[in-house]
Write a protein that holds these residues in place. Structure first.
Motif, mmCIF file in Angstrom:
data_model
loop_
_atom_site.group_PDB
_atom_site.id
_atom_site.type_symbol
_atom_site.label_atom_id
_atom_site.label_comp_id
_atom_site.label_asym_id
_atom_site.label_seq_id
_atom_site.Cartn_x
_atom_site.Cartn_y
_atom_site.Cartn_z
ATOM 1 N N ASP A 1 48.930 23.357 24.524
ATOM 2 C CA ASP A 1 49.000 22.137 23.720
ATOM 3 C C ASP A 1 47.750 21.275 23.893
ATOM 4 N N ARG B 1 54.619 14.267 21.074
ATOM 5 C CA ARG B 1 55.697 14.984 21.763
ATOM 6 C C ARG B 1 55.768 14.540 23.214
ATOM 7 N N ARG C 1 57.057 16.608 26.699
ATOM 8 C CA ARG C 1 57.562 17.861 27.270
ATOM 9 C C ARG C 1 57.756 17.642 28.775
ATOM 10 N N TYR D 1 58.374 19.414 32.319
ATOM 11 C CA TYR D 1 58.298 20.652 33.092
ATOM 12 C C TYR D 1 58.594 20.321 34.549
#
Length: 198
Positions: free
Chosen positions: A61, A70, A72, A74
């Protein structure tokens, strides 16, 4: 374009370091490191992958243009993909992408890809501003999240300013329509098109 900038933030102030030092800088407890990457080069990809252990989708990305913002999540990292607007000619709006990878001891900011029509200084505006506030002592984050918040807040401020400017343009056009003072129809249509594009 400037190269990768590595900063450590301590109670004593801000220090600049070489890229090769990043792994060692993260070793001490309580470390706070900021890595600012103007463009995702091979050196940057190696740093993200081999030293910081970023997740492959996060690295991907950072390498490509992302059309929408966005978040995200993790294990041990969060990725924020954000865009800031920059006006171009004839009402065109460039979206400047700024990605942030936030870990327990670091923030990585990755810019771009940047349209060649824009100067790199425009793309680095928020991170350069945050760096200057750090160096002057006006910004003293205690965690990576506070640093990421400061950078994100600058980007949001730019977006708010842009929306206010576009709204003002539209308001003036509406006043001309309701007042019957549109002037030259072709020029007025061009102004309408530019406002719509923005």
């Amino acid at each position: 374009m400037a190269g990768i900038r590595v900063l450590t933030l301590t109670a004593d102030g801000v220090q600049t370091h070489a890229v090769a030092e990043v792994g060692a800088l993260l070793a001490p407890p309580g470390a706070l490191v900021w890595v600012d990457i103007p463009e995702c080069t091979e050196e940057a990809i190696s740093l993200l992958t081999d030293v910081l252990g970023c997740h492959p989708p996060a690295v991907r990305d950072c390498m490509q243009r992302n059309r929408v913002p966005r978040v995200r999540i993790y294990p041990h990292q969060q990725l924020l993909i954000m865009h800031g607007p920059e006006r171009g000619p004839s009402g065109h709006v460039h979206y400047l992408e700024l990605d942030q990878i936030i870990g327990d001891k670091y923030v990585v900011t990755v810019h771009g890809p940047i349209n060649p029509a824009l100067s790199p200084e425009v793309a680095l505006r928020e991170t350069d501003g945050a760096r200057r506030r750090l160096e002057s002592g006006r910004l003293k984050p205690d965690s990576p999240y506070e640093l990421a918040y400061a950078i994100t807040s600058s980007l949001i401020h730019r977006l708010e300013t842009f929306i206010e400017e576009v709204t003002t343009d539209v308001w003036h056009l509406e006043q001309r329509v309701t007042g019957g003072h549109m002037g030259n129809p072709e020029e007025f249509l061009e102004e309408l098109f530019q406002a719509r594009h923005g």
